[in-house]
Design a protein around this motif. Structure first.
Motif, PDB file in Angstrom:
ATOM      1  N   VAL A  77      -5.679  -1.424 -13.600  1.00 22.30           N
ATOM      2  CA  VAL A  77      -4.477  -1.609 -12.779  1.00 22.30           C
ATOM      3  C   VAL A  77      -3.861  -2.974 -13.055  1.00 22.30           C
ATOM      4  O   VAL A  77      -2.638  -3.104 -13.225  1.00 22.30           O
ATOM      5  CB  VAL A  77      -4.825  -1.444 -11.289  1.00 22.30           C
ATOM      6  CG1 VAL A  77      -3.651  -1.893 -10.417  1.00 22.30           C
ATOM      7  CG2 VAL A  77      -5.185   0.001 -10.967  1.00 22.30           C
ATOM      8  N   ILE A 102     -10.557   4.865  -9.494  1.00 16.53           N
ATOM      9  CA  ILE A 102      -9.630   3.738  -9.677  1.00 16.53           C
ATOM     10  C   ILE A 102     -10.300   2.664 -10.530  1.00 16.53           C
ATOM     11  O   ILE A 102     -11.442   2.268 -10.280  1.00 16.53           O
ATOM     12  CB  ILE A 102      -9.196   3.171  -8.318  1.00 16.53           C
ATOM     13  CG1 ILE A 102      -8.344   4.203  -7.569  1.00 16.53           C
ATOM     14  CG2 ILE A 102      -8.413   1.866  -8.492  1.00 16.53           C
ATOM     15  CD1 ILE A 102      -7.927   3.784  -6.181  1.00 16.53           C
ATOM     16  N   TRP A 113       0.830  -1.208   0.000  1.00 13.36           N
ATOM     17  CA  TRP A 113       0.000   0.000   0.000  1.00 13.36           C
ATOM     18  C   TRP A 113       0.864   1.256   0.000  1.00 13.36           C
ATOM     19  O   TRP A 113       0.632   2.191   0.766  1.00 13.36           O
ATOM     20  CB  TRP A 113      -0.948   0.017   1.204  1.00 13.36           C
ATOM     21  CG  TRP A 113      -1.903  -1.131   1.248  1.00 13.36           C
ATOM     22  CD1 TRP A 113      -2.770  -1.509   0.261  1.00 13.36           C
ATOM     23  CD2 TRP A 113      -2.085  -2.064   2.314  1.00 13.36           C
ATOM     24  NE1 TRP A 113      -3.474  -2.618   0.651  1.00 13.36           N
ATOM     25  CE2 TRP A 113      -3.087  -2.970   1.913  1.00 13.36           C
ATOM     26  CE3 TRP A 113      -1.518  -2.203   3.572  1.00 13.36           C
ATOM     27  CZ2 TRP A 113      -3.508  -4.017   2.733  1.00 13.36           C
ATOM     28  CZ3 TRP A 113      -1.942  -3.240   4.384  1.00 13.36           C
ATOM     29  CH2 TRP A 113      -2.921  -4.127   3.964  1.00 13.36           C
ATOM     30  N   PHE A 136       0.751   2.013  -7.286  1.00 14.11           N
ATOM     31  CA  PHE A 136      -0.685   1.797  -7.436  1.00 14.11           C
ATOM     32  C   PHE A 136      -1.115   1.627  -8.886  1.00 14.11           C
ATOM     33  O   PHE A 136      -2.292   1.762  -9.189  1.00 14.11           O
ATOM     34  CB  PHE A 136      -1.454   2.947  -6.781  1.00 14.11           C
ATOM     35  CG  PHE A 136      -1.166   3.099  -5.309  1.00 14.11           C
ATOM     36  CD1 PHE A 136      -1.349   2.041  -4.442  1.00 14.11           C
ATOM     37  CD2 PHE A 136      -0.693   4.301  -4.807  1.00 14.11           C
ATOM     38  CE1 PHE A 136      -1.081   2.168  -3.089  1.00 14.11           C
ATOM     39  CE2 PHE A 136      -0.434   4.440  -3.457  1.00 14.11           C
ATOM     40  CZ  PHE A 136      -0.621   3.374  -2.595  1.00 14.11           C
ATOM     41  N   ASP A 154      -1.499  -4.592  -3.008  1.00 16.72           N
ATOM     42  CA  ASP A 154      -2.466  -3.506  -3.177  1.00 16.72           C
ATOM     43  C   ASP A 154      -3.881  -4.073  -3.084  1.00 16.72           C
ATOM     44  O   ASP A 154      -4.104  -5.280  -3.242  1.00 16.72           O
ATOM     45  CB  ASP A 154      -2.251  -2.814  -4.521  1.00 16.72           C
ATOM     46  CG  ASP A 154      -2.984  -1.485  -4.634  1.00 16.72           C
ATOM     47  OD1 ASP A 154      -3.447  -0.971  -3.597  1.00 16.72           O
ATOM     48  OD2 ASP A 154      -3.079  -0.965  -5.760  1.00 16.72           O
TER      49      ASP A 154
END
Length: 238
Positions: A172, A167, A119, A123, A148
């Protein structure tokens, strides 16, 4: 924010920078069965290795790494947290905590066998400077891990996606895959001693509106001190 954080344009962390004591509670409550560590150890173990913990915060992970690693370096941009991490590890001669950033790691070329970021900074899109630094500092045969949140599943993942709608979890995952990283999905828990622990954690992880909505859900549910929590363990061998 004074120090390295202010000089290098580091984005302030809304949880640990402002609420380090509650963040410590969160770390103690996260993954009580050690499933994330089991996933990591299925790929590589840090014993007898030179370890780098990027964004080490108050140094929560450092003593555990130091139990079996050859050396451990914690890098953290927030100088107040650097001081806390140094205090936490002051009795260990193998641990060094330094102020620095992921995009300009204060360690020599090819000096790391095992890199870890939980974390912190990595990201997805936008972390390319840090990835280039990993290419520089991790030795051939070494391994890097990034932990993450997984917004595609679990109760906490649903909260996370609702609280951070900008997000794109699938995006990702595509980012990491395109950069040659693999993924281990892990379903674990956030388990406190009661609902008050969960509420304290929610208050530092989400904005006021989102936190209030989650509190209402908790009050109407059977959840007490635990909630299912999905994360991704991204990893790459160098």
């Amino acid at each position: 924010m004074p120090g390295i954080a202010g000089r290098h344009g580091v984005i302030p962390s809304p949880n640990i920078w402002r609420h380090p004591a509650t963040y410590e509670l969160e770390r103690r409550c996260f993954d009580p069965e050690g499933l994330v560590d089991s996933a990591i150890r299925s790929i590589a173990y840090w014993a007898d290795s030179d370890v780098l913990d990027i964004g080490c915060g108050t140094g929560f992970e450092l003593p555990r790494f130091a139990e079996s690693a050859r050396t451990v370096v914690g890098v953290e941009p927030h100088e107040g947290l650097v001081a806390l991490a140094r205090r936490r590890t002051s009795s260990s001669s193998s641990v060094h905590v330094v102020a620095g950033t992921a995009q300009a790691l204060p360690v020599p070329d090819a000096s790391v066998d095992f890199a870890h970021a939980r974390w912190a900074y990595f990201f997805g899109p936008g972390c390319e400077p840090g990835l280039r630094e990993l290419d520089r500092v991790v030795r051939r045969g070494g391994t890097a891990f990034v932990i993450d949140n997984d917004g595609t599943r679990s109760t906490f993942g649903r909260w996370f996606l609702s609280g951070y709608p900008n997000i794109d979890p699938e995006g990702v995952e595509r980012f990491w895959s395109a950069h040659g990283w693999s993924r281990i999905p892990v379903l674990t828990e956030l388990r406190g001693s009661g609902r008050a622990d969960l509420e304290a954690i929610i208050d530092i992880e989400f904005d006021q509106e989102s936190a209030a909505r989650i509190r209402e859900e908790l009050a109407a549910s059977a959840l007490d001190g635990a909630v299912d929590y999905a994360v991704n363990v991204f990893w790459r061998r160098f």
